[in-house]
Design a protein around this motif. Structure first.
Motif, PDB file in Angstrom:
ATOM      1  N   ARG A  15       0.934  -1.232   0.118  1.00 28.92           N
ATOM      2  CA  ARG A  15      -0.039  -0.031   0.058  1.00 28.92           C
ATOM      3  C   ARG A  15       0.898   1.491  -0.040  1.00 28.92           C
ATOM      4  O   ARG A  15       0.554   2.241  -0.785  1.00 28.92           O
ATOM      5  CB  ARG A  15      -0.866   0.148   1.331  1.00 28.92           C
ATOM      6  CG  ARG A  15      -2.022   0.894   1.180  1.00 28.92           C
ATOM      7  CD  ARG A  15      -2.953   0.904   2.399  1.00 28.92           C
ATOM      8  NE  ARG A  15      -2.160   1.053   3.575  1.00 28.92           N
ATOM      9  CZ  ARG A  15      -2.789   1.893   4.501  1.00 28.92           C
ATOM     10  NH1 ARG A  15      -3.879   2.374   4.487  1.00 28.92           N
ATOM     11  NH2 ARG A  15      -1.991   2.010   5.646  1.00 28.92           N
ATOM     12  N   ASN A  16       1.871   1.238   0.559  1.00 30.10           N
ATOM     13  CA  ASN A  16       2.906   2.133   0.810  1.00 30.10           C
ATOM     14  C   ASN A  16       3.963   2.294  -0.373  1.00 30.10           C
ATOM     15  O   ASN A  16       4.994   3.206  -0.266  1.00 30.10           O
ATOM     16  CB  ASN A  16       3.550   2.269   2.318  1.00 30.10           C
ATOM     17  CG  ASN A  16       2.349   2.609   3.290  1.00 30.10           C
ATOM     18  OD1 ASN A  16       1.614   3.374   3.213  1.00 30.10           O
ATOM     19  ND2 ASN A  16       2.867   1.818   4.544  1.00 30.10           N
ATOM     20  N   ASN A  17       3.815   1.384  -1.136  1.00 27.49           N
ATOM     21  CA  ASN A  17       4.966   1.531  -2.260  1.00 27.49           C
ATOM     22  C   ASN A  17       6.332   1.045  -2.003  1.00 27.49           C
ATOM     23  O   ASN A  17       7.202   1.678  -2.373  1.00 27.49           O
ATOM     24  CB  ASN A  17       4.919   2.733  -3.182  1.00 27.49           C
ATOM     25  CG  ASN A  17       4.085   2.539  -4.338  1.00 27.49           C
ATOM     26  OD1 ASN A  17       3.562   1.354  -4.515  1.00 27.49           O
ATOM     27  ND2 ASN A  17       3.987   3.610  -5.183  1.00 27.49           N
ATOM     28  N   THR A  18       6.563   0.411  -0.643  1.00 25.04           N
ATOM     29  CA  THR A  18       7.557   0.049  -0.356  1.00 25.04           C
ATOM     30  C   THR A  18       7.988  -1.313  -0.216  1.00 25.04           C
ATOM     31  O   THR A  18       9.102  -1.627   0.112  1.00 25.04           O
ATOM     32  CB  THR A  18       7.588   0.519   1.296  1.00 25.04           C
ATOM     33  OG1 THR A  18       6.860   0.108   2.085  1.00 25.04           O
ATOM     34  CG2 THR A  18       7.544   1.829   1.476  1.00 25.04           C
ATOM     35  N   ARG A  19       7.319  -2.301  -0.799  1.00 26.90           N
ATOM     36  CA  ARG A  19       7.307  -3.672  -1.006  1.00 26.90           C
ATOM     37  C   ARG A  19       8.477  -3.962  -2.160  1.00 26.90           C
ATOM     38  O   ARG A  19       8.374  -3.585  -3.114  1.00 26.90           O
ATOM     39  CB  ARG A  19       6.158  -4.388  -1.351  1.00 26.90           C
ATOM     40  CG  ARG A  19       6.130  -5.853  -1.481  1.00 26.90           C
ATOM     41  CD  ARG A  19       5.367  -6.486  -0.350  1.00 26.90           C
ATOM     42  NE  ARG A  19       5.600  -7.955  -0.494  1.00 26.90           N
ATOM     43  CZ  ARG A  19       6.101  -8.628   0.380  1.00 26.90           C
ATOM     44  NH1 ARG A  19       6.563  -8.282   1.565  1.00 26.90           N
ATOM     45  NH2 ARG A  19       6.187  -9.995   0.176  1.00 26.90           N
ATOM     46  N   LEU A  20       9.487  -4.636  -1.663  1.00 30.28           N
ATOM     47  CA  LEU A  20      10.748  -5.013  -2.344  1.00 30.28           C
ATOM     48  C   LEU A  20      10.635  -6.442  -2.682  1.00 30.28           C
ATOM     49  O   LEU A  20      11.707  -6.945  -3.297  1.00 30.28           O
ATOM     50  CB  LEU A  20      11.957  -4.476  -1.698  1.00 30.28           C
ATOM     51  CG  LEU A  20      12.050  -2.934  -1.298  1.00 30.28           C
ATOM     52  CD1 LEU A  20      13.451  -2.916  -0.726  1.00 30.28           C
ATOM     53  CD2 LEU A  20      11.866  -2.114  -2.614  1.00 30.28           C
ATOM     54  N   GLY A  21       9.664  -7.252  -2.458  1.00 31.11           N
ATOM     55  CA  GLY A  21       9.589  -8.714  -2.678  1.00 31.11           C
ATOM     56  C   GLY A  21       9.546  -9.637  -1.512  1.00 31.11           C
ATOM     57  O   GLY A  21       9.563  -9.062  -0.271  1.00 31.11           O
ATOM     58  N   ASP A  22       9.437 -10.614  -1.698  1.00 33.74           N
ATOM     59  CA  ASP A  22       9.249 -11.864  -0.903  1.00 33.74           C
ATOM     60  C   ASP A  22      10.501 -11.647   0.421  1.00 33.74           C
ATOM     61  O   ASP A  22      11.709 -11.320  -0.057  1.00 33.74           O
ATOM     62  CB  ASP A  22       9.111 -13.263  -0.990  1.00 33.74           C
ATOM     63  CG  ASP A  22       7.904 -13.454  -1.939  1.00 33.74           C
ATOM     64  OD1 ASP A  22       6.702 -12.798  -1.668  1.00 33.74           O
ATOM     65  OD2 ASP A  22       7.652 -14.442  -2.682  1.00 33.74           O
ATOM     66  N   THR A  23      10.485 -12.028   1.391  1.00 34.16           N
ATOM     67  CA  THR A  23      11.626 -12.110   2.522  1.00 34.16           C
ATOM     68  C   THR A  23      11.423 -13.720   2.961  1.00 34.16           C
ATOM     69  O   THR A  23      10.650 -14.448   3.076  1.00 34.16           O
ATOM     70  CB  THR A  23      11.441 -11.212   3.676  1.00 34.16           C
ATOM     71  OG1 THR A  23      10.083 -11.639   4.476  1.00 34.16           O
ATOM     72  CG2 THR A  23      11.214  -9.629   3.135  1.00 34.16           C
TER      73      THR A  23
END
Length: 160
Positions: A15-23
């Protein structure tokens, strides 16, 4: 990190456009959810798929599944029959984990074996082409799809 918190955090990142992928933490949470499932159900008319799935689950050190004998024929009228079967099982049981297998999409599209949690969220899945293409027995196809689904989220077969 707890399973529900992990899902909420990933949602917030997106939602905050900060997702960089799975961890790795997320993958570990999915693994822990599957490892700790108390009630694993497989919607099926007979026990063949359940026997094969239990063989696979055992090879990966996971708890066994139980058959949930329900008629899932109407699932074939949906856009994603395997997912419809999983949701039918979820609606008719108190399962922590549902493993369902059915057609991927339209007739001829192949098969999908799907793992969903107790809220209907997809944890992992394995696929195979139409039987006419792969020419494998149902048992071999289910075995390979289940292994694919588990290995997709980092599970390894137990040696020994």
């Amino acid at each position: 990190m707890a399973f529900e918190k992990m899902i909420k955090n990933a949602f917030e990142e997106s939602r905050n456009n900060t997702r960089l992928g799975d961890t790795f933490e997320e993958i570990n949470e999915i693994q822990d959810y599957i490892r700790n499932a108390q009630k694993i159900y497989v919607p099926n008319k007979n026990g063949i798929k359940v026997e094969v799935l239990n063989e696979v689950l055992d090879e990966y050190g996971l708890p066994p599944a139980r058959i949930l004998q329900i008629n899932t024929n109407t699932a074939d009228t949906s856009r994603i029959p395997a997912l419809a079967k999983a949701y039918m099982a979820l609606d008719q049981s108190d399962g922590d984990l549902i493993i369902a297998r059915g057609r991927l999409g339209i007739p001829g599209s192949g098969s999908l074996l799907i793992f969903i949690d107790n809220k209907g969220r997809i944890l992992t899945a394995g696929t195979s082409p139409s039987h006419l293409i792969h020419q494998k027995s149902i048992e071999q196809a289910v075995y390979e799809e289940a292994c694919e689904a588990l290995e997709k989220i980092g599970f390894k077969k137990i040696e020994g």
